[in-house]
Design an enzyme around this catalytic site. Structure first.
Site, short mmCIF file in Angstrom:
data_model
loop_
_atom_site.label_atom_id
_atom_site.label_comp_id
_atom_site.label_asym_id
_atom_site.label_seq_id
_atom_site.Cartn_x
_atom_site.Cartn_y
_atom_site.Cartn_z
CG HIS A 104 -1.99 -1.10 1.09
ND1 HIS A 104 -2.73 -1.56 2.15
CD2 HIS A 104 -2.42 -1.81 0.01
CE1 HIS A 104 -3.55 -2.52 1.73
NE2 HIS A 104 -3.38 -2.70 0.44
N GLY A 175 -1.79 -9.19 12.62
CA GLY A 175 -2.39 -7.88 12.83
C GLY A 175 -3.09 -7.28 11.62
CB THR A 176 -4.07 -7.80 8.43
OG1 THR A 176 -5.09 -7.53 7.46
CG2 THR A 176 -3.55 -9.19 8.23
#
Ligand code: NAD
Length: 235
Positions: A104, A175-176
């Site tokens: 990203h 952690g997503t």
């Protein structure tokens, strides 16, 4: 050497003090996502978008990698590691990981508004001068903008991430919420039967393979459990 891919999201950096996207609190609450993370938002109010990422850069410069980032980097002693991150921070780099795919974009970089993915116009900002302003131009004459992949834009490094999934020995997710595509779809490229480990203190709203092991801990403690109890790496 055995190969692993580690997919990380905003939760990876939470213990460093950077807010998650859906967790509440922090900069994301002050600025609506449709205004600061879409091409339409940028077109309608570029000054606001530039200000948001200036603030995020300033915030990033005040934090440091957490133990989770360091343990991810330490896996390179025993594995051929590819980190695929949705995070735009540089905490994996600062912790010592050497093979990172930023799906990203990267917060410390800026690019052309006209051709955001043209690497000839991508520049890295220095910590001593981490902000840009309306009127600052890229080398092609267009307004400099944050080098961030916004919602609705193509994710140029997704094909590299998919290629990295070939023949892996383990897939680790940290952690997503697995809600943002195409990144979340990477799970579908894990070869059948590959061990899959998920480190997240909360439930994740995604269909995981039946063999997936969910370590319900934060990134640092979860990485310690993974290394000691599952990967059984001797120190
Ligand atoms: P998300 O906010 O949707 O999900 C975060 C996940 O992390 C949740 O499942 C939550 O339970 C978990 N979590 C919270 N604390 C944790 C901890 N201490 N350890 C481990 N996990 C923890 O984030 P996402 O899935 O990455 O998607 C959000 C989008 O926003 C991404 O595209 C990302 O680029 C962007 N974003 C990036 C940053 C950053 O660069 N640091 C920060 C916020 C958002």
């Amino acid at each position: 050497m055995k190969r692993v891919v580690i997919l990380t999201g905003a939760g990876m950096s939470a213990e460093s003090g950077l807010g998650t996207f859906r967790g509440g609190g922090g900069l994301w609450d002050e600025y609506p996502v449709e205004l600061v993370a879409t091409p339409e938002g940028y077109a309608s109010n570029p000054a606001l978008v530039i200000e948001f990422y200036n603030k995020r850069r300033t915030e990033l410069l005040r934090v440091v990698p957490n133990e989770g980032h360091r343990l991810v980097a330490s896996l390179e002693k025993d594995y051929d590691v590819t980190v695929v991150t949705q995070n735009v921070d540089d905490l994996h780099e600062r912790a010592g990981s050497t093979n990172i795919i930023h799906l990203h974009g990267e917060l410390m970089k800026v690019c052309s508004s006209h051709s955001p993915q043209d690497l000839r116009y991508v520049r890295t900002l220095q910590p001593t001068a981490p902000t840009i302003a309306l009127g600052d131009l890229a080398a092609d004459g267009s307004q400099l903008r944050p080098y961030i992949v916004w919602f609705g834009e193509a994710v140029p490094y997704m094909s590299d991430a998919i290629a990295a999934m070939r023949d892996i020995d383990a897939f680790i997710i940290i952690g997503t919420s697995l809600n943002v595509y195409p990144a979340a779809g990477l799970l579908n490229y894990a070869p059948a039967g590959t061990p899959v480990y998920l480190i997240d203190p909360n439930d994740v709203n995604a269909v995981l393979p039946r063999n997936a092991i969910h370590i319900r801990k934060g990134a640092s403690e979860g990485m310690r459990v993974l290394i000691d109890e599952y990967l059984k790496i001797s120190k």
